[in-house]
Scaffold this motif. Structure first.
Motif, PDB file in Angstrom:
ATOM      1  N   VAL A  57       0.857  -1.184   0.000  1.00  0.00           N
ATOM      2  CA  VAL A  57       0.000   0.000   0.000  1.00  0.00           C
ATOM      3  C   VAL A  57       0.891   1.231   0.000  1.00  0.00           C
ATOM      4  N   ARG A  58       1.545   1.483  -1.091  1.00  0.00           N
ATOM      5  CA  ARG A  58       2.488   2.607  -1.147  1.00  0.00           C
ATOM      6  C   ARG A  58       1.801   3.957  -1.308  1.00  0.00           C
ATOM      7  N   ALA A  59       0.860   4.055  -2.232  1.00  0.00           N
ATOM      8  CA  ALA A  59       0.240   5.341  -2.542  1.00  0.00           C
ATOM      9  C   ALA A  59      -0.539   5.917  -1.363  1.00  0.00           C
ATOM     10  N   ASN A  60      -0.987   5.076  -0.481  1.00  0.00           N
ATOM     11  CA  ASN A  60      -1.817   5.533   0.624  1.00  0.00           C
ATOM     12  C   ASN A  60      -1.179   5.272   1.983  1.00  0.00           C
ATOM     13  N   GLN A  61       0.124   5.381   2.071  1.00  0.00           N
ATOM     14  CA  GLN A  61       0.789   5.143   3.340  1.00  0.00           C
ATOM     15  C   GLN A  61       0.339   6.152   4.381  1.00  0.00           C
ATOM     16  N   ARG A  62       0.290   5.682   5.636  1.00  0.00           N
ATOM     17  CA  ARG A  62      -0.058   6.489   6.808  1.00  0.00           C
ATOM     18  C   ARG A  62      -1.511   6.941   6.803  1.00  0.00           C
ATOM     19  N   LYS A  63      -2.381   6.214   6.080  1.00  0.00           N
ATOM     20  CA  LYS A  63      -3.810   6.534   6.079  1.00  0.00           C
ATOM     21  C   LYS A  63      -4.641   5.420   6.706  1.00  0.00           C
ATOM     22  N   GLY A  64      -3.989   4.366   7.197  1.00  0.00           N
ATOM     23  CA  GLY A  64      -4.703   3.298   7.878  1.00  0.00           C
ATOM     24  C   GLY A  64      -5.182   2.167   6.983  1.00  0.00           C
ATOM     25  N   ILE A  65      -4.935   2.269   5.688  1.00  0.00           N
ATOM     26  CA  ILE A  65      -5.402   1.238   4.761  1.00  0.00           C
ATOM     27  C   ILE A  65      -4.653  -0.070   4.981  1.00  0.00           C
ATOM     28  N   SER A  77      -3.151  -1.074   7.686  1.00  0.00           N
ATOM     29  CA  SER A  77      -3.543  -1.622   8.991  1.00  0.00           C
ATOM     30  C   SER A  77      -4.900  -2.306   8.906  1.00  0.00           C
ATOM     31  N   ALA A  78      -5.836  -1.687   8.185  1.00  0.00           N
ATOM     32  CA  ALA A  78      -7.170  -2.280   8.025  1.00  0.00           C
ATOM     33  C   ALA A  78      -7.089  -3.592   7.249  1.00  0.00           C
ATOM     34  N   LEU A  79      -6.288  -3.618   6.198  1.00  0.00           N
ATOM     35  CA  LEU A  79      -6.124  -4.845   5.421  1.00  0.00           C
ATOM     36  C   LEU A  79      -5.481  -5.942   6.256  1.00  0.00           C
ATOM     37  N   LEU A  80      -4.490  -5.578   7.050  1.00  0.00           N
ATOM     38  CA  LEU A  80      -3.815  -6.570   7.888  1.00  0.00           C
ATOM     39  C   LEU A  80      -4.760  -7.125   8.953  1.00  0.00           C
ATOM     40  N   ARG A  81      -5.561  -6.252   9.564  1.00  0.00           N
ATOM     41  CA  ARG A  81      -6.547  -6.725  10.551  1.00  0.00           C
ATOM     42  C   ARG A  81      -7.545  -7.680   9.894  1.00  0.00           C
ATOM     43  N   TRP A  82      -8.016  -7.327   8.689  1.00  0.00           N
ATOM     44  CA  TRP A  82      -8.947  -8.202   7.967  1.00  0.00           C
ATOM     45  C   TRP A  82      -8.303  -9.561   7.702  1.00  0.00           C
ATOM     46  N   LEU A  83      -7.040  -9.556   7.255  1.00  0.00           N
ATOM     47  CA  LEU A  83      -6.329 -10.802   6.984  1.00  0.00           C
ATOM     48  C   LEU A  83      -6.218 -11.647   8.245  1.00  0.00           C
ATOM     49  N   GLU A  84      -5.897 -11.019   9.363  1.00  0.00           N
ATOM     50  CA  GLU A  84      -5.757 -11.749  10.621  1.00  0.00           C
ATOM     51  C   GLU A  84      -7.078 -12.374  11.059  1.00  0.00           C
ATOM     52  N   VAL A  85      -8.173 -11.624  10.931  1.00  0.00           N
ATOM     53  CA  VAL A  85      -9.486 -12.164  11.301  1.00  0.00           C
ATOM     54  C   VAL A  85      -9.858 -13.307  10.366  1.00  0.00           C
ATOM     55  N   ALA A  86      -9.688 -13.110   9.057  1.00  0.00           N
ATOM     56  CA  ALA A  86     -10.017 -14.156   8.084  1.00  0.00           C
ATOM     57  C   ALA A  86      -9.176 -15.406   8.323  1.00  0.00           C
ATOM     58  N   ALA A  87      -7.900 -15.218   8.613  1.00  0.00           N
ATOM     59  CA  ALA A  87      -7.025 -16.365   8.884  1.00  0.00           C
ATOM     60  C   ALA A  87      -7.477 -17.086  10.148  1.00  0.00           C
ATOM     61  N   GLY A  88      -7.874 -16.337  11.164  1.00  0.00           N
ATOM     62  CA  GLY A  88      -8.359 -16.944  12.397  1.00  0.00           C
ATOM     63  C   GLY A  88      -9.623 -17.753  12.166  1.00  0.00           C
ATOM     64  N   ILE A  89     -10.542 -17.215  11.373  1.00  0.00           N
ATOM     65  CA  ILE A  89     -11.774 -17.929  11.044  1.00  0.00           C
ATOM     66  C   ILE A  89     -11.457 -19.215  10.298  1.00  0.00           C
ATOM     67  N   ALA A  90     -10.451 -19.160   9.436  1.00  0.00           N
ATOM     68  CA  ALA A  90     -10.057 -20.333   8.655  1.00  0.00           C
ATOM     69  C   ALA A  90      -9.267 -21.347   9.483  1.00  0.00           C
ATOM     70  N   GLY A  91      -8.952 -20.993  10.726  1.00  0.00           N
ATOM     71  CA  GLY A  91      -8.256 -21.925  11.597  1.00  0.00           C
ATOM     72  C   GLY A  91      -6.750 -21.762  11.666  1.00  0.00           C
ATOM     73  N   ALA A  92      -6.218 -20.705  11.050  1.00  0.00           N
ATOM     74  CA  ALA A  92      -4.769 -20.477  11.103  1.00  0.00           C
ATOM     75  C   ALA A  92      -4.345 -20.123  12.518  1.00  0.00           C
ATOM     76  N   GLN A  93      -3.165 -20.569  12.897  1.00  0.00           N
ATOM     77  CA  GLN A  93      -2.628 -20.260  14.220  1.00  0.00           C
ATOM     78  C   GLN A  93      -1.627 -19.115  14.186  1.00  0.00           C
TER      79      GLN A  93
END
Length: 87
Positions: free
Chosen positions: A6-14, A16-32
């Motif tokens: 996310v280069r063009a939009n650095q420091r705007k929270g994008i 961080s939001a994508l990473l949080r989404w990935l972590e939640v999705a991975a958790g739902i899928a059973g990733a540790q």
């Protein structure tokens, strides 16, 4: 997911939001845990991941094009992470 950039939009929270989404999705899928990587000289990326609870676990010499060193980072997900939406 193989790449998050996310280069063009650095420091705007994008990123961080994508990473949080990935972590939640991975958790739902059973990733540790989630593993990511960054170039050794990319202090901004390494700091970003560290701020989100990722720990540097290994230096990989010549990881990028057999010339640039990489850093592998990982974060262990809590068992209840997905249920609480990452909070």
């Amino acid at each position: 997911m193989t790449k998050l950039e996310v280069r063009a939009n650095q420091r705007k929270g994008i990123g961080s939001a994508l990473l949080r989404w990935l972590e939640v999705a991975a958790g739902i899928a059973g990733a540790q845990r989630i593993r990511v990587e960054a170039r050794r000289e990319n202090a901004a990326a390494r700091c970003f991941y560290n701020e989100h609870g990722y720990h540097e676990v290994k230096l990989e010499p010549g990881m990028y094009r057999k010339k640039l060193d990489g850093i592998r980072l990982e974060k262990w997900l809590r068992a209840s992470y997905a249920k609480r939406g990452g909070e």
